[in-house]
Write an enzyme that holds these catalytic residues in place. Structure first.
Site, PDB file in Angstrom:
ATOM      1  N   ASP A  12       7.580  48.604  -8.213  1.00 16.73           N
ATOM      2  CA  ASP A  12       6.159  48.244  -8.126  1.00 16.73           C
ATOM      3  C   ASP A  12       5.782  48.068  -6.667  1.00 16.73           C
ATOM      4  O   ASP A  12       6.522  47.438  -5.905  1.00 16.73           O
ATOM      5  CB  ASP A  12       5.947  46.935  -8.909  1.00 16.73           C
ATOM      6  CG  ASP A  12       4.503  46.456  -8.870  1.00 16.73           C
ATOM      7  OD1 ASP A  12       3.606  47.283  -8.607  1.00 16.73           O
ATOM      8  OD2 ASP A  12       4.289  45.249  -9.114  1.00 16.73           O
ATOM      9  N   ASN A  14       2.114  47.588  -5.987  1.00 19.20           N
ATOM     10  CA  ASN A  14       0.771  46.994  -5.919  1.00 19.20           C
ATOM     11  C   ASN A  14       0.682  45.691  -6.708  1.00 19.20           C
ATOM     12  O   ASN A  14      -0.399  45.288  -7.141  1.00 19.20           O
ATOM     13  CB  ASN A  14      -0.299  47.992  -6.371  1.00 19.20           C
ATOM     14  CG  ASN A  14      -0.135  48.344  -7.840  1.00 19.20           C
ATOM     15  OD1 ASN A  14       0.913  48.083  -8.433  1.00 19.20           O
ATOM     16  ND2 ASN A  14      -1.157  48.915  -8.433  1.00 19.20           N
ATOM     17  N   ASP A  16       1.358  44.544  -9.663  1.00 23.76           N
ATOM     18  CA  ASP A  16       0.839  44.362 -11.021  1.00 23.76           C
ATOM     19  C   ASP A  16       1.981  44.261 -12.041  1.00 23.76           C
ATOM     20  O   ASP A  16       1.748  44.251 -13.247  1.00 23.76           O
ATOM     21  CB  ASP A  16      -0.146  45.481 -11.400  1.00 23.76           C
ATOM     22  CG  ASP A  16       0.502  46.865 -11.395  1.00 23.76           C
ATOM     23  OD1 ASP A  16       1.715  46.958 -11.061  1.00 23.76           O
ATOM     24  OD2 ASP A  16      -0.178  47.842 -11.708  1.00 23.76           O
ATOM     25  N   ASP A  20       5.190  52.198  -9.931  1.00 23.22           N
ATOM     26  CA  ASP A  20       4.164  53.194  -9.609  1.00 23.22           C
ATOM     27  C   ASP A  20       4.767  54.325  -8.775  1.00 23.22           C
ATOM     28  O   ASP A  20       5.933  54.258  -8.361  1.00 23.22           O
ATOM     29  CB  ASP A  20       2.966  52.531  -8.912  1.00 23.22           C
ATOM     30  CG  ASP A  20       3.407  51.541  -7.830  1.00 23.22           C
ATOM     31  OD1 ASP A  20       4.186  51.953  -6.967  1.00 23.22           O
ATOM     32  OD2 ASP A  20       2.988  50.358  -7.894  1.00 23.22           O
ATOM     33  N   ASP A 191       8.762  66.981 -24.412  1.00 26.86           N
ATOM     34  CA  ASP A 191       8.916  65.918 -25.410  1.00 26.86           C
ATOM     35  C   ASP A 191       8.954  66.514 -26.822  1.00 26.86           C
ATOM     36  O   ASP A 191       8.158  67.394 -27.150  1.00 26.86           O
ATOM     37  CB  ASP A 191       7.718  64.973 -25.255  1.00 26.86           C
ATOM     38  CG  ASP A 191       7.855  63.685 -26.053  1.00 26.86           C
ATOM     39  OD1 ASP A 191       8.798  62.934 -25.784  1.00 26.86           O
ATOM     40  OD2 ASP A 191       7.014  63.443 -26.940  1.00 26.86           O
ATOM     41  N   HIS A 320      15.422  56.541 -22.313  1.00 26.31           N
ATOM     42  CA  HIS A 320      14.507  55.418 -22.542  1.00 26.31           C
ATOM     43  C   HIS A 320      14.321  55.093 -24.017  1.00 26.31           C
ATOM     44  O   HIS A 320      13.514  54.232 -24.343  1.00 26.31           O
ATOM     45  CB  HIS A 320      13.159  55.747 -21.897  1.00 26.31           C
ATOM     46  CG  HIS A 320      12.525  56.960 -22.503  1.00 26.31           C
ATOM     47  ND1 HIS A 320      13.083  58.220 -22.399  1.00 26.31           N
ATOM     48  CD2 HIS A 320      11.425  57.101 -23.262  1.00 26.31           C
ATOM     49  CE1 HIS A 320      12.333  59.069 -23.055  1.00 26.31           C
ATOM     50  NE2 HIS A 320      11.323  58.437 -23.591  1.00 26.31           N
ATOM     51  N   ASP A 321      15.021  55.806 -24.882  1.00 22.46           N
ATOM     52  CA  ASP A 321      14.865  55.579 -26.324  1.00 22.46           C
ATOM     53  C   ASP A 321      16.120  55.011 -26.980  1.00 22.46           C
ATOM     54  O   ASP A 321      16.071  54.607 -28.142  1.00 22.46           O
ATOM     55  CB  ASP A 321      14.536  56.912 -27.035  1.00 22.46           C
ATOM     56  CG  ASP A 321      13.202  57.487 -26.629  1.00 22.46           C
ATOM     57  OD1 ASP A 321      12.266  56.700 -26.368  1.00 22.46           O
ATOM     58  OD2 ASP A 321      13.090  58.733 -26.567  1.00 22.46           O
TER      59      ASP A 321
HETATM   60  C1  GLC Z   1      10.018  61.152 -27.533  1.00 25.19           C
HETATM   61  C2  GLC Z   1      10.036  60.142 -26.423  1.00 25.19           C
HETATM   62  C3  GLC Z   1       9.740  58.793 -27.004  1.00 25.19           C
HETATM   63  C4  GLC Z   1       8.365  58.823 -27.615  1.00 25.19           C
HETATM   64  C5  GLC Z   1       8.261  59.943 -28.642  1.00 25.19           C
HETATM   65  C6  GLC Z   1       6.847  60.225 -29.000  1.00 25.19           C
HETATM   66  O1  GLC Z   1      11.033  60.960 -28.439  1.00 25.19           O
HETATM   67  O2  GLC Z   1      11.262  60.192 -25.763  1.00 25.19           O
HETATM   68  O3  GLC Z   1       9.813  57.780 -26.040  1.00 25.19           O
HETATM   69  O4  GLC Z   1       8.061  57.600 -28.239  1.00 25.19           O
HETATM   70  O5  GLC Z   1       8.761  61.152 -28.141  1.00 25.19           O
HETATM   71  O6  GLC Z   1       6.193  60.862 -27.938  1.00 25.19           O
END
Ligand code: GLC
Length: 524
Positions: A12, A14, A16, A20, A191, A320-321
């Site tokens: 970060d 700024n 918040d 960014d 994605d 990230h999932d």
């Molecule tokens: C993908 C992304 C996930 C998102 C999903 C819907 O699996 O990695 O984070 O929630 O698509 O876009």
């Protein structure tokens, strides 16, 4: 080597509490020093953030929370100046319900954009058109009172699916790809690529005989008709056509990476058959595989054997999932996982923070943000724990922000942070840096052939060769020391790198691996 940045949590600037683009720019020296080749940034587009950026309201701009297009151009220029490639996240399956296309589409049944999304009449009983379930739980169909039809959303109702059977949608989305490629973006991570096309007649999905409630609602049915339809391959190859024109015209090659969760045989179709599709259909197998030497050896050999001719492999340890590697495998084996990821044949993808051994963070109920967790609480499906701020140093808030961060830091940040671990000769961060340096120094690691070696017990061993260079990787996945007989060709070999402080002993054509030790040997 691709490094994934979750932009909300990287740096970060700024105040918040949210990362960014300027913050990423400030940390480019760290990334090039670590030895990464490319960064992939999760979505930065204007978004209501119902799914933290995976609900895009404008594909051709930057959300003010992250900066603006000028910040993006600056980041790209600074990345390129350091020889780093920059990849963006492309979210073609669905938009935000606030995207102007959807606002138009839902305005009336005869709106020109009506058919840009998937609208269906109710079933005879007035309910949803079929039994398809959202990946985030509940029916995947949302009733629209104003126009008297349902629309389809594979994820949140705030993420309506585009109708990829409509050529106008295809054209508009290929224009989006060109918008970013023309700006100089080096590639796109696509994605949920396997979701783009649904069966034309929308039949019910079959029930999943293995369903258990703990798996989450989406697993009640098998996504047989709602994903992975034959027509998606046409689209993937058209996307490749868009990308390939840049290489062909001398503007620089552009890479396409597909997010695809499918069994290996179906995954590998996305390399393309008659026509090329994505360069890298992401291979997530290491994330979920049992951490057991023999079964990992089989998994790796099967994947290598199944690759179509000329296809370049890839391996992913985290994203990230999914739970972080340190949380799943523990700190000692996170180091083995690092060596595995960076010595297998193919492009590795590393999730930010995994190079520190960052673990999942238990999020206090009042601070939960992820819609996945909020919609199906208590099943450990939430993704906040793996999206917490990057700990940079020992200053307040770990140098991530000067205010309260949007998600809590892991409590271990005073010791597990970049500044401190960079000084420690045996930290996992130093190990990552050395492994990446070894990949650059040794073509056998970067591009060499791959062959499994005979091994027993908890040892996974393989050879990498390129020209005259011959390396052996030996990983002890267990808590006891192990002996590995070296192949005759290994001759007098020496240790190039070990995951532990005092490397293993080599004697009489065998190596004695300590508990949790991984090592790279080089044959002289
Ligand atoms: C993908 C992304 C996930 C998102 C999903 C819907 O699996 O990695 O984070 O929630 O698509 O876009």
């Amino acid at each position: 080597m691709i490094y994934q940045i979750y932009p909300r949590s990287f740096q970060d600037t700024n105040a918040d509490g949210i990362g960014d683009l300027k913050g990423i720019e400030q940390r480019l020296d760290y990334l090039s020093g670590l030895g990464v080749d490319a960064i992939w940034i999760s979505p930065i587009y204007p978004s209501p953030m119902a799914d933290f950026g995976y609900d895009v309201a404008d594909y051709c701009d930057v959300d003010p929370r992250f900066g603006g297009l000028a910040n993006f151009d600056s980041l790209l220029a600074h990345a390129h100046a350091r020889g780093l490639k920059l990849l963006l996240d492309f979210v073609p399956n669905h938009t935000s319900d606030r995207h102007p296309w959807f606002v138009e589409s839902r305005a009336s049944r005869d709106n020109p954009k009506r058919d840009w999304y998937i609208w269906r009449d109710p079933a005879p009983d007035g309910g949803p058109p079929n039994n398809w379930i959202s990946d985030f739980g509940g029916s995947a169909w949302q009733w629209d009172e104003a126009t008297g039809q349902y629309y389809y959303h594979a994820f949140l109702k705030e993420q309506p699916d585009l109708n990829w059977r409509n050529p106008a949608v295809q054209t508009a989305m290929y224009d989006v790809m060109r918008f970013w490629f023309d700006r100089g973006v080096d590639g796109l991570r696509i994605d949920v690529l396997w979701h783009l096309v649904k069966a034309a007649d929308f039949p019910d999905n079959p029930p999943n005989p293995a369903y258990q409630p703990a798996m989450g609602d989406m697993h009640r049915v098998l996504q047989l008709h709602s994903t992975d339809q034959p027509e998606v391959h046409e689209i993937a190859s058209d996307m490749r056509g868009v990308a390939d024109r840049y290489g062909a015209s001398g503007q620089g090659e552009r890479v396409l990476i597909g997010e695809i969760y499918l069994p290996v045989d179906r995954l590998l179709h996305y390399y393309g058959r008659e026509r090329a599709e994505v360069h890298l259909p992401l291979n997530f197998q290491l994330i979920d595989a049992p951490w057991q030497a023999r079964s990992l050896a089989t998994l790796i050999a099967d994947y290598e054997a199944a690759l179509p001719p000329g296809a370049w492999p890839n391996w992913v340890l985290g994203n990230h999932d999914r739970p972080r590697v340190a949380a799943k495998r523990g700190q000692a084996q996170a180091r083995i996982a690092a060596m595995l990821l960076l010595t297998l044949r193919g492009t590795p993808t590393l999730y930010y923070g995994d190079e520190l051994g960052l673990s999942d963070v238990a999020i206090p109920p009042a601070q939960i943000q992820d819609p996945r967790e909020l919609r199906e609480p208590g099943l450990a499906l939430g993704r906040d724990p793996v999206r917490t701020p990057m700990p940079w140093d020992g200053s307040e808030n770990a140098g991530f922000t000067t205010t309260r961060p949007w998600l809590p830091l892991h409590a271990d940040w005073p010791v597990r942070n970049v500044a401190r671990m960079a000084q420690e000769p045996h930290s996992i961060l130093t190990l990552y840096r050395r492994l990446l340096a070894a990949r650059r120094a040794h073509p056998a690691l970067a591009i060499g052939d791959f062959a499994l070696l005979d091994a027993a017990g908890d040892v996974l061993a393989y050879a990498r060769r390129h020209g005259a260079e011959r390396l052996i990787v030996a990983l002890n996945l267990g808590e006891h020391s192990q002996r590995l007989e070296l192949p005759d060709w290994a001759g007098d070999c020496r240790v190039l790198l070990s995951t532990v402080a005092d490397a293993a002993l080599i004697e009489d054509g065998a190596v004695l691996l300590q508990a949790n030790e991984g090592l790279i040997l080089i044959a002289d």
